[in-house]
Design an enzyme around this catalytic site. Sequence first.
Site, short mmCIF file in Angstrom:
data_model
loop_
_atom_site.label_atom_id
_atom_site.label_comp_id
_atom_site.label_asym_id
_atom_site.label_seq_id
_atom_site.Cartn_x
_atom_site.Cartn_y
_atom_site.Cartn_z
N GLY A 1 35.31 32.46 38.30
CA GLY A 1 35.11 31.35 37.35
C GLY A 1 36.38 30.89 36.68
O GLY A 1 36.41 29.84 36.03
N ARG A 2 37.43 31.68 36.79
CA ARG A 2 38.70 31.27 36.18
C ARG A 2 39.89 31.76 37.01
O ARG A 2 40.97 31.98 36.48
CB ARG A 2 38.80 31.78 34.74
CG ARG A 2 38.62 33.28 34.59
CD ARG A 2 39.07 33.70 33.22
NE ARG A 2 38.60 35.02 32.87
CZ ARG A 2 38.95 35.65 31.77
NH1 ARG A 2 39.76 35.07 30.92
NH2 ARG A 2 38.48 36.84 31.52
N ASP B 1 30.95 43.55 39.77
CA ASP B 1 31.90 42.51 40.15
C ASP B 1 33.33 42.93 39.80
O ASP B 1 34.28 42.26 40.19
CB ASP B 1 31.57 41.17 39.47
CG ASP B 1 31.37 41.30 37.97
OD1 ASP B 1 30.53 42.11 37.56
OD2 ASP B 1 32.08 40.62 37.22
N ASN B 2 33.46 44.03 39.08
CA ASN B 2 34.80 44.54 38.76
C ASN B 2 35.14 45.80 39.56
O ASN B 2 36.09 46.50 39.24
CB ASN B 2 34.90 44.86 37.26
CG ASN B 2 34.95 43.59 36.42
OD1 ASN B 2 35.30 42.53 36.91
ND2 ASN B 2 34.59 43.70 35.15
N ARG C 1 47.76 38.17 39.78
CA ARG C 1 47.52 39.60 40.01
C ARG C 1 47.93 39.95 41.43
O ARG C 1 47.77 39.14 42.36
CB ARG C 1 46.04 39.88 39.78
CG ARG C 1 45.68 41.34 39.84
CD ARG C 1 44.19 41.52 39.73
NE ARG C 1 43.65 41.21 38.43
CZ ARG C 1 42.51 40.56 38.23
NH1 ARG C 1 41.81 40.10 39.25
NH2 ARG C 1 42.07 40.34 37.02
N ASP D 1 35.76 27.75 30.27
CA ASP D 1 36.90 26.83 30.39
C ASP D 1 37.86 27.18 31.53
O ASP D 1 38.83 26.46 31.77
CB ASP D 1 37.66 26.74 29.06
CG ASP D 1 38.18 28.10 28.59
OD1 ASP D 1 38.07 29.08 29.36
OD2 ASP D 1 38.71 28.17 27.47
P1 AMP Z 1 35.25 39.30 33.59
O1 AMP Z 1 34.52 39.78 32.38
O2 AMP Z 1 36.66 38.82 33.29
O3 AMP Z 1 35.23 40.29 34.70
O4 AMP Z 1 34.51 38.00 34.08
C1 AMP Z 1 33.15 38.00 34.47
C2 AMP Z 1 32.79 36.67 35.07
O5 AMP Z 1 32.92 35.63 34.11
C3 AMP Z 1 33.66 36.27 36.24
O6 AMP Z 1 32.84 35.61 37.15
C4 AMP Z 1 34.66 35.34 35.62
O7 AMP Z 1 35.21 34.45 36.56
C5 AMP Z 1 33.83 34.65 34.57
N1 AMP Z 1 34.63 34.19 33.42
C6 AMP Z 1 35.18 34.96 32.48
N2 AMP Z 1 35.86 34.21 31.58
C7 AMP Z 1 35.74 32.92 31.98
C8 AMP Z 1 36.22 31.65 31.48
N3 AMP Z 1 36.95 31.58 30.37
N4 AMP Z 1 35.87 30.54 32.15
C9 AMP Z 1 35.13 30.60 33.26
N5 AMP Z 1 34.64 31.75 33.78
C10 AMP Z 1 34.95 32.91 33.16
MG MG Z 2 35.92 40.50 36.45
#
Ligand code: AMP
Ligand code: MG
Length: 484
Positions: free
Chosen positions: A91-92, A257-258, A178, A124
């Site tokens: 998502g980002r 997903d991590n 990364r 965002d």
């Molecule tokens: P994370 O907690 O960083 O592992 O993210 C979990 C999910 O949320 C992943 O699919 C990310 O791509 C999405 N995500 C986290 N932060 C954002 C953001 N600011 N905008 C869009 N997607 C996000």
């Molecule tokens: Mg993640």
Amino acid sequence: MANPLLTLPYESALADLGADYYDPVTAATFPEHSLRFRNDELLGKVGLKPEGVSDRDFIEAFGQFQDHQPLLALRYHGYQFRNYNPFLGDGRGFLYGQVRGTDGKLYDFGTKGSGPTPYSRGGDGRLTLKGGVREVLAAEALHALGVNTSRTLSLIETGESLYRGDEPSPTRSAVMVRFSHSHIRFGTFERLSYIKRPDLIRPLLDHVIAVYYPHLQSIADQQDRYAQWFADLSERLATLVAQWMSVGFCQAVLNTDNMSITGEGFDYGPFAFMDEYDPRFTAAYFDYSGLYCYGNQPGACYWNLEKLAIALTDIIDKPNLEAGLAQYQPKYAEVFSDRLRQKLGFTPDLSLALSAIAARDLLTHTLDLLEKTHVSYPDFFATLTRQFDPNWQNDASLILAPTLEKSDPAAVELLHQWRSHYQHCLSQLPAEKMSDVQNCLQATNPKTVLLRSQIEAVWAPITEQDNWQPFYELLKKVRNPMKD
Ligand code: AMP
Ligand code: MG
């Protein structure tokens, strides 16, 4: 002169799998680009000389994303805090490219904070500068402590104002690249199972084995190969978790997903290194039940592995999956015990000289002491290392004597008991081995641990005066944590 980051021989291993696994995307354009971190150590891994790569080259490639395609937002789902979420995906970030290292292995350049994608779902697509700073520090610190981890290739500040619930806002923005072995996650497979496409699982699994488990390619029988792959993954994950546990690291968001399919740690959000020893220590403020607390990490990752096994049941026979899962706990116990014994000065060689009972009891007594006295996990081992004296072998009353005087009476009693066990183990070694014990302690126990307070201490001058010097100094220390 051509930009060497743009002219690297990028490979398309993942892109070649076909369009079902990703979406081509474009990067955001940012108002400003200030290079805050470049990882010259990693340039060597892809055959580049740091002096041949300018800061401008980094900005053009990894801040402006010039002249490079395709950029792939990867599709995946995942279990988040035990609930299945089919609305995930990059998502980002996106997969910028893949490069063969000088070691022959394939590396991913994956972005974080590079703009919205079809999977942003209202987000965002941005990364806060503080989030980027934290991931840079985490990855470098973990790597230096011998933990299998992704690294950070670059961090570029991008001049936007972001609003976040967990940071004083507006807060500064950044884009990160990364460097990791793979961005294929457990959740990549879970998505394919969820959308009932076993025909897409098999090529992905073959790809994972060919690229990341090439030693298994020689197993001719497909089912045997898949079985061995799952067993290997299980052991790699158990090893990773044992590494985290031994360095006192709480990953904080152990969602599927991590979880990398290579068994490498990556994606550091609200992580924390634990100070006071507490199995219930929880790093993410939103983890209300402590599901992913420090002490739950081995079980949480096993749970994730079980979910992956379910997603693979159309492809891998159930007994094979069960056999793979059964590798996890013994491997975890082996690696964790080895690493904790090393924190106490016993290399695997030295441990062989201990009776089995003494070796086991040393670990249980040490963990018991840590838990009951609530001492600082890093301080306990740093103090042991600093105060170590070969005479401890002969006289238990000398062990941690200066520390004991300052401890409270309940802790003193527990420490008295512990030091007699410790002396018992030391006394099983020949006297001339005491220098090996000392060397092991010094090589294993860091003088600098990346506690949250230290990150906050370097973040304050960045945010108040745009002073990056304390950050670079901390970075240097966490990269050489055993030095003064
Ligand atoms: P994370 O907690 O960083 O592992 O993210 C979990 C999910 O949320 C992943 O699919 C990310 O791509 C999405 N995500 C986290 N932060 C954002 C953001 N600011 N905008 C869009 N997607 C996000
Ligand atoms: Mg993640």
